[in-house]
Scaffold this motif. Sequence first.
Motif, mmCIF file in Angstrom:
data_model
loop_
_atom_site.group_PDB
_atom_site.id
_atom_site.type_symbol
_atom_site.label_atom_id
_atom_site.label_comp_id
_atom_site.label_asym_id
_atom_site.label_seq_id
_atom_site.Cartn_x
_atom_site.Cartn_y
_atom_site.Cartn_z
ATOM 1 N N SER A 12 0.830 -1.212 0.000
ATOM 2 C CA SER A 12 0.000 0.000 0.000
ATOM 3 C C SER A 12 0.867 1.266 0.000
ATOM 4 O O SER A 12 0.620 2.208 -0.760
ATOM 5 C CB SER A 12 -0.915 0.030 1.220
ATOM 6 N N GLU A 18 2.791 1.587 -3.345
ATOM 7 C CA GLU A 18 1.907 1.982 -4.430
ATOM 8 C C GLU A 18 1.571 3.474 -4.328
ATOM 9 O O GLU A 18 1.568 4.193 -5.321
ATOM 10 C CB GLU A 18 0.629 1.145 -4.342
ATOM 11 N N ASP A 19 1.331 3.915 -3.098
ATOM 12 C CA ASP A 19 0.967 5.311 -2.885
ATOM 13 C C ASP A 19 2.155 6.241 -3.135
ATOM 14 O O ASP A 19 2.005 7.308 -3.729
ATOM 15 C CB ASP A 19 0.486 5.484 -1.446
ATOM 16 N N ARG A 37 2.996 6.777 -6.836
ATOM 17 C CA ARG A 37 2.012 7.506 -7.637
ATOM 18 C C ARG A 37 2.550 8.850 -8.105
ATOM 19 O O ARG A 37 2.251 9.321 -9.188
ATOM 20 C CB ARG A 37 0.743 7.713 -6.818
ATOM 21 N N PRO A 81 2.959 8.497 -14.858
ATOM 22 C CA PRO A 81 2.716 7.257 -15.605
ATOM 23 C C PRO A 81 3.834 6.220 -15.464
ATOM 24 O O PRO A 81 3.607 5.032 -15.637
ATOM 25 C CB PRO A 81 2.623 7.738 -17.060
ATOM 26 N N ASN A 101 5.075 5.104 -12.908
ATOM 27 C CA ASN A 101 4.845 4.188 -11.781
ATOM 28 C C ASN A 101 4.215 2.874 -12.234
ATOM 29 O O ASN A 101 4.342 1.866 -11.565
ATOM 30 C CB ASN A 101 4.023 4.877 -10.691
ATOM 31 N N TYR A 102 3.579 2.894 -13.409
ATOM 32 C CA TYR A 102 2.922 1.671 -13.864
ATOM 33 C C TYR A 102 3.905 0.578 -14.253
ATOM 34 O O TYR A 102 3.536 -0.578 -14.310
ATOM 35 C CB TYR A 102 1.957 1.969 -15.025
ATOM 36 N N PHE A 138 6.392 0.037 -10.389
ATOM 37 C CA PHE A 138 5.762 -0.758 -9.322
ATOM 38 C C PHE A 138 5.922 -2.261 -9.563
ATOM 39 O O PHE A 138 6.430 -2.971 -8.692
ATOM 40 C CB PHE A 138 4.295 -0.336 -9.200
ATOM 41 N N MET A 184 -4.846 6.829 -14.427
ATOM 42 C CA MET A 184 -3.802 7.274 -15.354
ATOM 43 C C MET A 184 -3.235 6.155 -16.221
ATOM 44 O O MET A 184 -2.239 6.354 -16.918
ATOM 45 C CB MET A 184 -2.670 7.968 -14.592
ATOM 46 N N SER A 185 -3.870 4.986 -16.158
ATOM 47 C CA SER A 185 -3.487 3.961 -17.137
ATOM 48 C C SER A 185 -4.550 3.871 -18.236
ATOM 49 O O SER A 185 -4.428 3.060 -19.148
ATOM 50 C CB SER A 185 -3.309 2.604 -16.453
ATOM 51 N N LEU A 187 -6.210 10.043 -19.230
ATOM 52 C CA LEU A 187 -4.999 10.781 -19.617
ATOM 53 C C LEU A 187 -5.354 11.963 -20.506
ATOM 54 O O LEU A 187 -4.803 13.063 -20.358
ATOM 55 C CB LEU A 187 -4.025 9.849 -20.350
ATOM 56 N N GLU A 220 -4.137 13.568 -9.440
ATOM 57 C CA GLU A 220 -3.947 12.339 -8.662
ATOM 58 C C GLU A 220 -4.429 11.132 -9.466
ATOM 59 O O GLU A 220 -5.369 11.231 -10.244
ATOM 60 C CB GLU A 220 -4.729 12.409 -7.343
ATOM 61 N N ASP A 221 -3.781 10.002 -9.217
ATOM 62 C CA ASP A 221 -4.075 8.766 -9.946
ATOM 63 C C ASP A 221 -4.854 7.803 -9.043
ATOM 64 O O ASP A 221 -4.363 7.421 -7.980
ATOM 65 C CB ASP A 221 -2.746 8.131 -10.380
ATOM 66 N N LYS A 228 -5.824 4.811 -10.044
ATOM 67 C CA LYS A 228 -5.532 3.451 -10.523
ATOM 68 C C LYS A 228 -6.812 2.647 -10.778
ATOM 69 O O LYS A 228 -6.796 1.426 -10.797
ATOM 70 C CB LYS A 228 -4.641 2.707 -9.537
ATOM 71 N N LYS A 247 -8.839 3.511 -3.393
ATOM 72 C CA LYS A 247 -7.828 4.531 -3.683
ATOM 73 C C LYS A 247 -8.512 5.855 -4.045
ATOM 74 O O LYS A 247 -8.058 6.926 -3.636
ATOM 75 C CB LYS A 247 -6.953 4.044 -4.837
ATOM 76 N N GLU A 303 -9.623 7.480 -0.905
ATOM 77 C CA GLU A 303 -8.436 7.993 -0.202
ATOM 78 C C GLU A 303 -7.978 9.318 -0.825
ATOM 79 O O GLU A 303 -7.725 10.304 -0.118
ATOM 80 C CB GLU A 303 -7.354 6.909 -0.339
#
Lengths: 347, 420
Positions: A292, A295-296, A299, A303, A305-306, A309, B41-42, B47, B76-77, B79, B84, B87
């Motif tokens: 968690s 991942e946070d 962020r 992009p 991070n995809y 991660f 953002m995927s 996007l 903010e992303d 996902k 999330k 949050e």
Amino acid sequence: MVNFELRRDRIVARWRDKKTEWVIEPRYWRNPIIGISILLMLPLFVRSYPHILTMFTTANLYAAIAIPLALQMLGTGRVNFGPQLYLGIGGYTAALLNLHFGWSPAMTLAATITVCAVIALALSPTTLIAKGLYFSLITLILPLTFLDVTYIWGDLFRGEVGLVGMSPLLTFEKVSWNYIAYYYLSLFLMLTYLLFCDRTVRSRIGISMAAVNENENVARMMGVRVDAYKIFFYVAPSILTGIAGWFIVHTFRTFAGVTYLPLDFMTKILIIVIVGGRAFLYGAIPGAYLISILEDSLRGLGPVNYFVFPLILIALIVFLPRGEGLWGLYKKKRPRDYFPKLHVRRE
Amino acid sequence: MMKKIHLFTAMVLVFLLITTGVWAASPDTTGPIKIGFMGNMSAPFSLSAKAAAAMAVDEINQAGGINGRQIKLIVEDTKGEIPKAVEIYKKLVMNDRVLAVFIGEKVEMGVAGMEIGAELFPEYPHIFFSTIGSGDDIWHRVRDNYKKYRFGFQTYYAISTNYLKILAPDNIDCFKNQIKIKKVAILYEDMEWTKPLRQGIPNVSPSLAAIYKGKGVNVVYETTTSLDQKMFNPIFEEIAKSGADFIDCAVGYIDQPAFVKQWAQSSARNIPVFIWGGLAGMPPIWKMTEGKVNGIMVGSSLVRVAITPKTIPFMDNLVKNYKVGPIFGSHTTYDTIYGFKKAIEKAGGTGNIDNLIKQLEQVEEVAVLGTIGWDAKYHYNLPPPKYVTPIVQWQDGEMKVIYPLKYKMADYKAPKDLRK
């Protein structure tokens, strides 16, 4: 004046003629007390950051899903790729009864337990008739089928929108108090699961369970009621997962199968189990928190991070002690089996 | 050793200061106006919407901001996960103290955002915009409990009521006049947004099939397909057998390249097809289907036609300066920010949130796709003809507007003529 002294393995605090030592070398820690204390104190540090508190609440819930999964893997000797099926069943049961019949969370909890128990019992023969890959494939398909059902019976399950507006478990005057309360509730849920699973594994049932895990045929020859154990260890963790679904419904007050039933949610839970240490129930907690937080934190990279991660996850899986994950790393210098094993002579 | 202890103590103190919120942000009526954008953002649509939001903010800031205040965009992303999203929503509203949250994502996130927003609103007044979420779940909340959800606004191309009451009758007239249709086959995708089309809305509108019948067009075939469907050939063969002279496809999320290719090779290849939206209305579909999309009609906001003076510059700038193409959701996000800007100006600032809501209910501003504004009672964006999605036909590699007549670029051509 309190004097602090930092030594290699401990911090020593002296005040007048009194001395207190705090051992910082992990191998000497009293694990549960330290761990629970840290988790209990977390809201003190992040109370002004409700999103971080929510992230920790989510981490507790991930761990609450991963702990029964680890127990199920040990007890049935099979890898379940679809425990989120029961998350969905529990969540939708609670949400539908709350929305359409106005049942209170206590009543929906009872219904969730009953529905999950009945369905898990009906599906439990799969642990007897299917092994290895076949069992994994069956469990993989079930949640995806359920996801389709949520679309087909869109009038009931509301398809991609999901169900919204369920009653909260708690309501305080200030929203920030709600988030602290939900953190503690999720922590309580997770620790209760941990206690239940830990006690089970350490009991005589745990010894039989280890025997089933090691070799079903040998266990059967030794008089272990293999089928009964496998059914129990399929049903009980399924109910626990269903309760996590109930908790999500009354915490986030929105529940959509499209979030929880697809494979990517399951992948995350499996990674938590693997990174935490699949042979150790305790590993689910550091696993869930690490995933968690990671991942946070990533962020912010945007992009990128995809792929960063998954790379980090692969690195963790490759470089952490195989099968023992984070918990294994911690336990490395203190070799003591946490759950009993039967070492069967194969010759 | 003592140095180490001092350093350790200092670090602990700094950590405590940060985490206990001494430096936390406070609500501001001066300084930059903070707005938050959250999306998956995927996903290409998020996007593109994010880039459109950044473009609107940059343009407004370069032109002097809103009442002299610059806009600060926080991205903010989510996902694509509800926990999330919840949050992040809390972070944006409670910590970053944004004035408005824009959710550029599918409807389940918009609905989840609206619920968490309603919980926060009494203590943390803010505005919520859903700029991609389709369907009726967002504005229905405003309709059913205005006091609780009055902070929420939805911008999408049209809501179900307007699909049925405005778009469908208009489109049917267009098809009757231009294609001379008499018998129609209707295909729906199995999603929430098509449910009102399949079943109608009690006391509001009959179903799409009933509207066709009311207009004198016989419905000879009706079916619903799941999102997982990849084999459309049997459906096309049945449609060909049914004698339909037109196929109306209320789809947007199915595998459209596969759908189009199979149509072009089926017995129904000469029957004109209209697709409500999705990939078929985007330029890459031509290459993806190797030109088999030729002749397909589709509702598309991506055609290069100047609906307003803003349309073409919007499309060009987005590609040139933000390196993404406009997809569904980018127009709505961009237009929403401009509508929001005008409402703040009319409200005379950001100090009174209820005044700002009132202004949003009345505002009208020139937008990329016509005029942006929101229904005063239900908070969905103003329907066609104010906010326009043209019907285009793929003709030899280009999208040509065939309806509304005001923006018409070419006459309708039969698919078999286009293939010659």
